[in-house]
Scaffold this active site. Sequence first.
Site, PDB file in Angstrom:
ATOM      1  N   GLU A 219      -3.240   4.173  -2.354  1.00 50.46           N
ATOM      2  CA  GLU A 219      -3.312   3.235  -1.233  1.00 50.46           C
ATOM      3  C   GLU A 219      -3.433   3.951   0.105  1.00 50.46           C
ATOM      4  O   GLU A 219      -4.178   3.529   0.981  1.00 50.46           O
ATOM      5  CB  GLU A 219      -2.099   2.303  -1.231  1.00 50.46           C
ATOM      6  CG  GLU A 219      -2.093   1.282  -2.366  1.00 50.46           C
ATOM      7  CD  GLU A 219      -3.350   0.424  -2.398  1.00 50.46           C
ATOM      8  OE1 GLU A 219      -3.976   0.244  -1.336  1.00 50.46           O
ATOM      9  OE2 GLU A 219      -3.716  -0.054  -3.473  1.00 50.46           O
TER      10      GLU A 219
ATOM     11  N   TYR B 165      -0.051  -4.235   4.821  1.00 51.49           N
ATOM     12  CA  TYR B 165      -0.945  -4.262   3.673  1.00 51.49           C
ATOM     13  C   TYR B 165      -0.455  -3.356   2.551  1.00 51.49           C
ATOM     14  O   TYR B 165      -0.350  -3.771   1.392  1.00 51.49           O
ATOM     15  CB  TYR B 165      -2.384  -3.862   4.051  1.00 51.49           C
ATOM     16  CG  TYR B 165      -3.134  -3.428   2.815  1.00 51.49           C
ATOM     17  CD1 TYR B 165      -3.567  -4.378   1.902  1.00 51.49           C
ATOM     18  CD2 TYR B 165      -3.282  -2.076   2.497  1.00 51.49           C
ATOM     19  CE1 TYR B 165      -4.172  -4.001   0.709  1.00 51.49           C
ATOM     20  CE2 TYR B 165      -3.877  -1.693   1.316  1.00 51.49           C
ATOM     21  CZ  TYR B 165      -4.325  -2.652   0.422  1.00 51.49           C
ATOM     22  OH  TYR B 165      -4.880  -2.272  -0.748  1.00 51.49           O
TER      23      TYR B 165
ATOM     24  N   ASP C 280      -6.016  -7.522   2.776  1.00 52.50           N
ATOM     25  CA  ASP C 280      -6.832  -6.405   3.250  1.00 52.50           C
ATOM     26  C   ASP C 280      -8.178  -6.972   3.689  1.00 52.50           C
ATOM     27  O   ASP C 280      -8.407  -8.181   3.641  1.00 52.50           O
ATOM     28  CB  ASP C 280      -7.013  -5.354   2.154  1.00 52.50           C
ATOM     29  CG  ASP C 280      -8.084  -5.777   1.182  1.00 52.50           C
ATOM     30  OD1 ASP C 280      -8.086  -6.956   0.802  1.00 52.50           O
ATOM     31  OD2 ASP C 280      -8.926  -4.960   0.810  1.00 52.50           O
TER      32      ASP C 280
END
Length: 286
Positions: free
Chosen positions: A35, A118, A136
């Site tokens: 991520e 996020y 996102d």
Amino acid sequence: MSALHDPVLDWYAAHARDLPWREPSASPWSVLVSELMLQQTPVARVLPVHTQWLERWPTPAHLAAEPSGEAVRAWGRLGYPRRALRLHAAAAAIVERYDGEVPDSYDELLTLPGVGDYTAAAVASFAFGRRHVVLDTNVRRVLGRVLAGREFPPTSVTRAEREEATEVLPDDEATAATWAVAVMELGALVCTAASPRCEDCPVREQCAWRAAGYPAYDGPPRRGQAWQGTDRQCRGRLMAVLRDSDGPVHRSRLDVAWPDADQRERCLASLSQDGLIMRKGDTFRL
DNA sequence: GATCCGTGGCA
DNA sequence: TTGCCAAGGAT
């Protein structure tokens, strides 16, 4: 139960990409690393770096045990090298505050460096199966088109957007987690920004944007990012020199990388301030 | 909320 | 060729 769920979930089951951080055996650390790397960076470029990263640092403790400069060098050309620094700091925080285990709650994840709304929601959802709204750029574009009939979402997340995303989030925790990644994947592969493949979309019959005749984006002009001659370009050049060198680099080699002395000095100062480079006399290193 | 922060592929 | 932009975060 939204009429969107089954089509999207079925589509995901059939078309999802095989990515290392989606393997059943993938650790929460692997998901967290992915991520951070994927922030503003395409999957194709992340794949090889992520693989090498996990081989070298299979746990947060492995990474935290090394100097941050090693993380910056291993980050390679992914861009935004401050993310490497934040990931290193996150690993240290995980070791210090969470006994080396990536925390499983949104609130705890949010306290980690480099982890915002996020990423906290994504890791809680993807790695731990929790139920969160994961907003996102992909999800915002998909929901904006399907639900609101707009080609592109607003500049920043609005309350209306979050409410709509919350309303279509499946009630069941496990289903919600799959839904989150499925909508994101739909945006990445089908409902793309430039040329969407609507004929391949599982929810085209329910899409408000399609029903309205694909009206063009009419919001405020989205400003492109200047590049030539900017500090970002200068910093990138300087970092590339240091990244490709094993030890300390003499100032003279940086002079060649960026001729404008004033800007070069300013960028060296900001890079040092950011903790990305170390200065010792007339030499610099990661 | 507006800006800044890298990189490289692609239409 | 060049603008666009790809799983954001911090300030």
